[in-house]
Design a protein around this motif. Structure first.
Motif, mmCIF file in Angstrom:
data_model
loop_
_atom_site.group_PDB
_atom_site.id
_atom_site.type_symbol
_atom_site.label_atom_id
_atom_site.label_comp_id
_atom_site.label_asym_id
_atom_site.label_seq_id
_atom_site.Cartn_x
_atom_site.Cartn_y
_atom_site.Cartn_z
ATOM 1 N N VAL A 128 -4.238 -160.494 -13.604
ATOM 2 C CA VAL A 128 -5.039 -160.220 -14.704
ATOM 3 C C VAL A 128 -6.540 -160.288 -14.505
ATOM 4 O O VAL A 128 -6.964 -161.190 -14.210
ATOM 5 C CB VAL A 128 -4.321 -161.386 -15.917
ATOM 6 N N ILE A 129 -7.075 -159.180 -15.080
ATOM 7 C CA ILE A 129 -8.490 -159.331 -14.888
ATOM 8 C C ILE A 129 -9.138 -159.317 -16.312
ATOM 9 O O ILE A 129 -8.951 -158.412 -17.256
ATOM 10 C CB ILE A 129 -9.068 -157.917 -14.445
ATOM 11 N N PRO A 130 -10.104 -160.198 -16.801
ATOM 12 C CA PRO A 130 -10.684 -160.408 -18.274
ATOM 13 C C PRO A 130 -11.590 -159.259 -18.104
ATOM 14 O O PRO A 130 -12.177 -158.808 -17.393
ATOM 15 C CB PRO A 130 -11.128 -161.773 -18.005
ATOM 16 N N HIS A 131 -11.704 -158.714 -19.476
ATOM 17 C CA HIS A 131 -12.695 -157.952 -19.691
ATOM 18 C C HIS A 131 -13.860 -158.545 -20.792
ATOM 19 O O HIS A 131 -13.463 -159.291 -21.643
ATOM 20 C CB HIS A 131 -12.129 -156.814 -20.623
ATOM 21 N N VAL A 132 -14.976 -158.427 -20.247
ATOM 22 C CA VAL A 132 -16.287 -158.928 -20.687
ATOM 23 C C VAL A 132 -16.946 -157.928 -21.134
ATOM 24 O O VAL A 132 -17.099 -156.760 -20.455
ATOM 25 C CB VAL A 132 -16.976 -159.773 -19.768
ATOM 26 N N LYS A 133 -17.385 -157.545 -22.563
ATOM 27 C CA LYS A 133 -18.077 -156.700 -23.167
ATOM 28 C C LYS A 133 -19.607 -156.715 -23.181
ATOM 29 O O LYS A 133 -19.963 -157.596 -24.173
ATOM 30 C CB LYS A 133 -17.231 -156.201 -24.455
ATOM 31 N N TYR A 134 -20.345 -156.327 -22.444
ATOM 32 C CA TYR A 134 -21.630 -156.566 -22.711
ATOM 33 C C TYR A 134 -22.220 -155.575 -23.547
ATOM 34 O O TYR A 134 -22.499 -154.450 -23.348
ATOM 35 C CB TYR A 134 -22.401 -156.223 -21.203
#
Length: 197
Positions: A128-134
């Motif tokens: 599971v790869i977390p998604h960080v939205k810049y």
């Protein structure tokens, strides 16, 4: 008094909190209550939350990670043998909430990506790869501060010393071309209790 982070609480490959490690704010407050002339030195790779006690101490010295001779360097600064002439390479925020990237720092809930990996002779694994939205775009660093009109605790380039400077009789043309002459006087006075100049 020395406080801040160490290799267990800050390092490469992981993020640390803006708050100082457990108990350090309370310890600083307790020491300052007994001796209001307490000077605090902070160790860490960047800014940290000092709101609870910063207004109660006469001096704060941020040492980053000073290395093997760090204790000697700090002693020379505190006892006036060396001028604390360093300048901040970044801005320090007043609080985590005022950091321009605070809203985009943690992964977006529900936006994780699952990566299914299969290799011959091994069981399949789902990562599971977390998604960080810049989404801060260009609103980082000084652009954020100058655009919003907010002010960091300590801006880029901030740093005090035992020296005071004063300018006098500054003159410059009302309209400046790419090259122009200006004139004025500069006075420099060092103030160290150790008597060294």
């Amino acid at each position: 008094m020395a406080a801040g982070f160490d290799p267990r609480t800050e390092g490469e490959g992981s993020d640390r909190t803006f708050t100082m490690p457990w108990g350090q704010d309370a310890l600083i407050e307790a020491v300052v209550a007994v001796n209001p002339r307490t000077i605090v030195t902070l160790t860490g790779g960047g800014g940290m939350d000092t709101r609870r006690w910063l207004g109660k101490v006469p001096a704060l010295l941020h040492t980053y990670y000073p290395g093997q001779e760090g204790g000697t360097a700090v002693a020379e600064v505190l006892f006036g043998k060396h001028n604390p002439e360093g300048k901040l390479p970044v801005s320090f925020d007043r609080s985590w909430e005022e950091n321009p990237s605070a809203a985009y720092y943690y992964p977006v809930k529900g936006a994780d990506t699952t990566l299914h990996v299969t290799e011959p002779g091994r069981p399949a694994v789902d990562y599971v790869i977390p998604h960080v939205k810049y989404e801060d775009g260009l609103m980082v660093g000084y652009r954020y501060w100058t655009t919003t009109g907010k002010h960091p605790l300590y801006p880029f380039g901030f740093g005090l010393s035992y020296t005071t400077f004063s300018f006098s009789k500054l003159e410059a043309p009302a309209t400046a071309a790419s090259r122009f002459n200006c004139s004025g006087g500069l006075r420099r006075d060092e103030h160290r209790e150790s008597g060294r100049r």
